[in-house]
Design a protein around this motif. Structure first.
Motif, short mmCIF file in Angstrom:
data_model
loop_
_atom_site.label_atom_id
_atom_site.label_comp_id
_atom_site.label_asym_id
_atom_site.label_seq_id
_atom_site.Cartn_x
_atom_site.Cartn_y
_atom_site.Cartn_z
N UNK A 66 21.28 13.49 104.34
CA UNK A 66 19.85 13.19 104.20
C UNK A 66 19.42 11.80 104.73
N UNK A 67 18.33 11.84 105.69
CA UNK A 67 17.86 10.55 106.30
C UNK A 67 16.63 10.09 105.48
N UNK A 68 16.77 8.77 104.92
CA UNK A 68 15.69 7.98 104.11
C UNK A 68 15.27 6.90 104.97
N UNK A 69 14.04 7.29 105.14
CA UNK A 69 13.16 6.11 105.96
C UNK A 69 12.84 5.31 105.01
N UNK A 70 13.11 3.97 104.98
CA UNK A 70 12.63 2.96 104.18
C UNK A 70 11.65 2.00 104.86
N UNK A 71 10.76 1.51 104.27
CA UNK A 71 9.71 0.44 104.93
C UNK A 71 10.17 -0.93 104.24
N UNK A 72 10.68 -1.91 105.03
CA UNK A 72 11.01 -3.32 104.79
C UNK A 72 9.79 -4.06 104.36
N UNK A 73 9.72 -4.55 103.10
CA UNK A 73 8.61 -5.26 102.67
C UNK A 73 8.39 -6.46 103.48
N UNK A 74 9.35 -6.94 103.82
CA UNK A 74 9.10 -8.22 104.54
C UNK A 74 8.69 -8.10 105.93
N UNK A 75 9.19 -6.94 106.77
CA UNK A 75 8.86 -6.93 108.13
C UNK A 75 8.05 -5.85 108.32
N UNK A 76 7.99 -4.75 107.46
CA UNK A 76 7.04 -3.72 107.63
C UNK A 76 7.65 -2.58 108.43
N UNK A 77 8.90 -2.72 108.99
CA UNK A 77 9.58 -1.99 109.86
C UNK A 77 10.26 -0.86 109.01
N UNK A 78 10.36 0.28 109.68
CA UNK A 78 11.07 1.56 109.12
C UNK A 78 12.49 1.42 109.35
N UNK A 79 13.48 1.40 108.43
CA UNK A 79 14.81 1.42 108.47
C UNK A 79 15.40 2.76 107.96
N UNK A 80 16.19 3.43 108.82
CA UNK A 80 16.74 4.82 108.35
C UNK A 80 18.08 4.26 107.44
N UNK A 81 18.17 5.05 106.47
CA UNK A 81 19.35 5.21 105.33
C UNK A 81 19.86 6.64 105.41
N UNK A 82 21.14 6.62 105.10
CA UNK A 82 21.71 8.06 105.24
C UNK A 82 22.53 8.27 103.90
N UNK A 83 22.40 9.32 103.52
CA UNK A 83 23.14 9.81 102.13
C UNK A 83 23.85 11.03 102.30
N UNK A 84 24.84 11.55 101.80
CA UNK A 84 25.66 12.75 101.66
C UNK A 84 25.26 13.19 100.41
N UNK A 85 24.83 14.55 100.52
CA UNK A 85 24.62 15.32 99.23
C UNK A 85 25.64 15.96 98.64
N UNK A 86 25.81 15.47 97.26
CA UNK A 86 26.87 16.11 96.69
C UNK A 86 26.43 16.54 95.40
N UNK A 87 27.19 17.48 94.45
CA UNK A 87 26.79 17.96 93.18
C UNK A 87 27.66 17.01 92.38
N UNK A 88 27.01 16.18 91.47
CA UNK A 88 27.57 15.19 90.68
C UNK A 88 27.93 16.09 89.35
N UNK A 89 29.13 15.82 88.70
CA UNK A 89 29.71 16.56 87.57
C UNK A 89 28.45 16.26 86.35
N UNK A 90 28.47 17.62 85.78
CA UNK A 90 27.46 17.57 84.60
C UNK A 90 28.44 17.11 83.27
N UNK A 91 27.84 16.28 82.41
CA UNK A 91 28.74 15.81 81.35
C UNK A 91 28.17 16.49 80.03
#
Length: 72
Positions: free
Chosen positions: A47-72
């Protein structure tokens, strides 16, 4: 909320190569996370997450791997 999209295979390959990292070293996000609602994401997607920096107003992409967390 930050914009979430499923990253393309080419984009993922580019990021992994550019930063010399493996897929497993990406930060994780649960497949059931509310931020992923409507994306039809599945375990193994990146997943690509586009975040806007509060300081600069620029968009910065972050990446996350989708997994299934264990249910407790």
């Amino acid at each position: 909320m930050s914009k979430h999209v499923i990253a393309s295979g080419n984009e993922v390959e580019k990021i992994l190569k550019e930063y010399s990292i493996t897929l497993e070293s990406l930060p994780l996000i649960d497949v059931n996370d509310p931020a992923l609602a409507g994306l039809n994401s599945k375990v193994g997607d990146v997943i690509k997450v586009d975040r806007i920096s509060p300081a600069s107003g620029e968009v910065t992409p972050f990446y996350r791997l989708v997994i299934q967390f264990d249910e407790e």
